[in-house]
Design a protein around this motif. Structure first.
Motif, short mmCIF file in Angstrom:
data_model
loop_
_atom_site.label_atom_id
_atom_site.label_comp_id
_atom_site.label_asym_id
_atom_site.label_seq_id
_atom_site.Cartn_x
_atom_site.Cartn_y
_atom_site.Cartn_z
N ASP A 1 0.81 -1.21 0.00
CA ASP A 1 0.00 0.00 0.00
C ASP A 1 0.85 1.27 0.00
N THR A 2 2.04 1.21 0.55
CA THR A 2 2.87 2.42 0.53
C THR A 2 3.94 2.35 -0.56
N ARG A 3 4.23 1.13 -1.03
CA ARG A 3 5.34 1.00 -1.99
C ARG A 3 5.11 1.82 -3.24
N ARG A 4 3.89 1.79 -3.75
CA ARG A 4 3.62 2.46 -5.02
C ARG A 4 3.87 3.97 -4.91
N THR A 5 3.32 4.55 -3.85
CA THR A 5 3.47 5.99 -3.68
C THR A 5 4.92 6.37 -3.46
N VAL A 6 5.56 5.65 -2.55
CA VAL A 6 6.93 6.01 -2.20
C VAL A 6 7.87 5.77 -3.39
N SER A 7 7.69 4.64 -4.07
CA SER A 7 8.56 4.34 -5.21
C SER A 7 8.38 5.38 -6.31
#
Lengths: 182, 438
Positions: free
Chosen positions: B206-212
Motif C-alpha cells: 500500500d505504501t510502496r507504489r506511492t513512495v517508489s
C-alpha cells in the motif's frame, strides 16, 4: 472547521506549517475518500487514491493562488487522480458487488436493509459517470453548486442538472425497494 | 405551482429549507411530491451511509509520508497541464527547499550543489549536532541504519545518504579529484540500485507504489540535473559527472519498474573504509536474519574503526570522538543487539558458533584501535583516546573491558568454553606436560 479557520490553515500550510496542513487533511480526508470510493468503486482502493490526492496537494500547495478555494482545489486533484487511475487497466478482478452499509436493520428503516443497500449500490453504479460524479460530490461534502461547477469544470447550471438527473434516476430505481412512487 | 415544477425544485434542493415558499406550500398539500421528497431524502441518507469503511492506518501512513516531504518552493508555476511536467516542477521545488533546509541546519555545506531531495517516508530523527564532514556523515548513517529494523526507516536513511554521496561526488568532480569521483559514483550505485531498490521492494504494497513513484521521479530529476550540469562544465569534469547522472537514471528506472535490487557492483574488495562502510551497511539493510545483520554490523564497525584511526592520525580529535560515538552505536545495536536476538531464538550449534565468531571479529576490530593508541604519535593520541572512551560501552558489549582494552574474560581461550580443549581431555595445554617431566 469554519471557513475562517480553514483559510488560516491553508495560509499557514502554504507557509510550510505541516500541522496546519494536517488539520486540513483531517477536515477533508473523509469526504474526499468517500467521494473517491464512489468514483473508483472496486477498481482502485479509495485509501490509496486519497493518499495520493493529499500528497499532491501538499507538494503543489503553493501553486494555489486562491486559498479560499482550497476545498474545490483538493477535490479537483482527487478527480484528476481518480480519472488517471481509472484509465489504467483494472488491477483487481473481484466482483463489483459492493457491501451495503453495515447498520442494523430495523422494521421502520427499510432503506437500511441489505436488499435496499445492494439495490442502491447497483443503482449508483448504473448511473453514467457525470451523474454519479456530481451526485456523490453533492452528497459527501455537501458542496454548493457553485463550488461543484468548479470541481467538475462545468457550469453551475450543468452541475445542478446532473445532480437532479442523478437523483431522479436513483429515485426511479429505488422506489420499488423503498415503497415510494417513481 | 404544479408537480413538474415542484419536482425540479425538490430534486435540486438539499433540504426543505432550500425550497422557495411556493414550492414548500405545494409539497405540503401534494402526496406525490411529499412522497418524492421523502424518497430522495432517504436515498441521500443511503448514499452517505454506503461508503465502505476505510483502512484507519491509511490516514496515519499519509502523515508518515508527508513528514518526509520537504516544503515545496514558493511561487512555482505550472509549466504545463501535462502531469509529468507538473511533477517535475514540484520535485525541483521540493529539492531546492530541501537543500535550503539542509543548508540552514548545517547538514549540507553551503558550497554544495543544489539538487532535489528524494522524498521518502519518515526521515530519521536529526542528530543533535549534525556531522559536517563526509566521513562523519557516513558513520552517522551507518549507526542509524544498524539501529533500525523497518524497511521504511532503511529507505529514509538510504535516500538521505544517496543524496549526500551525490553532493560529495559533484564536489570532488568540480575540484578535479579524478580518483574520488568514480569511487563515489560506485558507492551511489550500490546505495540506490542495490540497497534502496531492494528495500523499496520490501515495503508493504500500500505504501510502496506511492513512495517508489516519488523516489524514482526525484532520482530521474536528479539525473537530468546532473546531465545538464555535465554539459555545462569543463569536459573533464563533465566526464566525471555523467556516470553519476546515469546512476540516477538507471536507479529511477529500476525503482519505477519495481525490479528489486540490482546485482551488487563487481568490485567487492579494495575500497577504502568509506566504501567498506557503505558496502556493509547495504548488506545490513538487505540481510534477512539477525545473525546476518550482526555479521554485516561487525564489518561496518571495522570500517568505522579504520576511519577513526585515519582521522585521529590526521590530528582531528573532535571528529575521532564523534566517530567513536557512531562506533559505539553500531556495536551496541548492530552487533550485540542482533547477536542477542539470534541467541534468544534457540539457534543451531552452527549459528551459535557463527555468533561467537562475529563477536570475536567485532572485538578484534576495536582492538586495533587500542594497538594504534599504544604506538600513536602524540598528535593522534587525543583522537584515539576520545574515540575509545566514546565507544567503551559498545566495545564492552562484545567482550572488552572499558579500561584499556583487556579481554573481559581472562585466561587462555580453551578455558572460556567456546573452544574444544586442545589437549583432548588433558588438564593442561599441549607441551606443558612434556616440559614438566624431568
Amino acid at each position: 472547521m469554519d471557513h475562517e479557520t480553514e483559510l488560516d490553515c491553508v495560509r499557514r500550510a502554504q507557509a510550510g506549517d505541516r500541522a496546519a496542513f494536517s488539520a486540513l487533511v483531517d477536515r477533508y480526508w473523509s469526504p474526499v475518500r468517500a467521494w473517491l470510493d464512489g468514483l473508483a468503486g472496486d477498481r482502485e482502493p479509495a485509501d490509496d487514491l486519497a493518499q495520493e490526492t493529499f500528497l499532491k496537494a501538499w507538494l503543489s500547495l503553493r501553486q494555489l493562488s486562491e486559498p479560499a478555494a482550497f476545498r474545490v482545489w483538493v477535490f479537483r486533484i482527487a478527480k484528476t487522480e481518480a480519472l488517471a487511475q481509472l484509465r489504467k487497466p483494472a488491477r483487481r478482478t473481484e466482483a463489483l458487488t459492493r457491501e451495503p452499509a453495515t447498520r442494523q436493520p430495523g422494521p421502520a428503516q427499510a432503506l437500511e436493509t441489505a436488499e435496499a443497500g445492494a439495490a442502491f449500490a447497483a443503482a449508483v453504479r448504473g448511473l453514467a459517470d457525470p451523474y454519479r460524479t456530481a451526485y456523490l460530490l453533492w452528497t459527501h461534502d455537501q458542496m454548493a453548486y457553485t463550488e461543484m461547477s468548479r470541481v467538475l469544470e462545468t457550469t453551475e447550471e450543468t452541475a445542478r442538472w446532473r445532480v437532479c438527473e442523478a437523483r431522479r434516476r436513483l429515485a426511479r430505481a429505488m422506489a420499488p425497494h423503498l415503497g415510494g412512487k417513481s | 405551482m404544479n408537480c413538474a415544477s415542484a419536482e425540479s425544485w425538490l430534486l435540486a434542493a438539499r433540504t426543505a429549507a432550500d425550497l422557495p415558499e411556493g414550492v414548500r406550500g405545494h409539497v405540503a398539500g401534494c402526496d406525490h411530491c411529499r412522497g418524492l421528497q421523502r424518497l430522495v431524502s432517504a436515498i441521500d441518507r443511503q448514499a452517505a451511509g454506503a461508503v465502505r469503511p476505510g483502512d484507519p492506518a491509511a490516514r496515519r501512513r499519509l502523515d508518515t509520508i508527508l513528514a518526509a516531504l520537504p516544503d515545496p518552493r514558493p511561487g512555482v508555476r505550472r509549466a504545463s497541464r501535462a502531469r509529468s511536467h507538473v511533477l517535475a516542477l514540484l520535485f525541483v521545488a521540493v529539492g531546492v527547499v530541501g537543500w535550503l533546509v539542509g543548508w540552514a541546519t548545517g547538514r549540507v555545506a553551503p558550497t554544495r550543489p543544489v539538487e532535489p531531495t528524494i522524498p521518502v517516508v519518515a526521515p530519521p530523527d536529526p542528530a543533535p549536532n549534525p556531522p559536517n564532514s563526509f566521513d562523519l556523515r557516513l558513520a552517522h548513517f551507518a549507526a542509524e541504519v544498524t539501529g533500525q529494523d523497518a524497511p521504511a526507516a532503511f529507505a529514509a536513511s538510504l535516500t538521505a545518504v544517496a543524496q549526500d554521496i551525490r553532493a560529495e561526488a559533484v564536489r570532488t568532480a568540480e575540484a578535479g579529484r579524478i580518483r574520488d569521483t568514480p569511487r563515489l559514483v560506485a558507492m551511489h550505485d550500490r546505495v540506490v540500485r542495490h540497497g534502496l531498490a531492494g528495500v523499496l521492494a520490501r515495503l508493504p504494497s500500500d505504501t510502496r507504489r506511492t513512495v517508489s513513484a516519488s523516489v524514482s521521479a526525484a532520482l530521474a530529476l536528479a539525473g537530468e540535473d546532473l546531465a545538464r550540469r555535465a554539459d555545462a562544465v569543463a569536459p573533464a569534469v563533465g566526464e566525471l559527472l555523467r556516470p553519476l547522472a546515469e546512476s540516477c537514471a538507471k536507479g529511477a528506472d529500476q525503482i519505477r519498474g519495481a525490479k528489486g535490487p540490482a546485482a551488487p557492483p563487481a568490485s567487492e574488495v579494495g575500497g577504502g573504509p568509506d566504501d567498506e562502510l557503505i558496502r556493509h551497511s547495504v548488506r545490513f539493510v538487505l540481510a534477512e536474519s539477525a545473525l546476518a545483520k550482526a555479521d554485516a554490523s561487525a564489518d561496518v564497525s571495522a570500517a568505522v574503526a579504520q576511519l577513526i584511526t585515519s582521522v585521529a592520525f590526521d590530528g582531528r580529535p573532535d571528529e575521532a570522538s564523534q566517530l567513536g560515538v557512531s562506533l559505539d552505536a553500531i556495536i551496541l545495536k548492530g552487533v550485540a543487539g542482533n547477536l542477542d536476538r539470534t541467541l534468544a531464538g534457540q539457534p543451531t550449534a552452527a549459528a551459535r558458533e557463527e555468533a561467537a565468531g562475529i563477536r570475536q571479529r567485532s572485538s578484534r576490530a576495536t582492538q586495533a584501535l587500542e594497538r594504534n593508541l599504544a604506538k600513536a604519535p602524540p598528535a593522534a593520541r587525543a583522537g584515539l583516546e576520545r574515540a575509545l572512551n566514546a565507544s567503551a560501552k559498545g566495545r564492552e558489549s562484545v567482550g572488552h573491558s572499558p579500561d584499556g582494552g583487556k579481554p573481559a574474560q581472562k585466561g587462555p581461550p580453551w578455558k572460556k568454553g567456546d573452544f574444544e580443549h586442545p589437549g583432548k581431555g588433558n588438564a593442561v595445554p599441549p607441551g606443558w606436560q612434556k616440559k614438566s617431566v624431568p
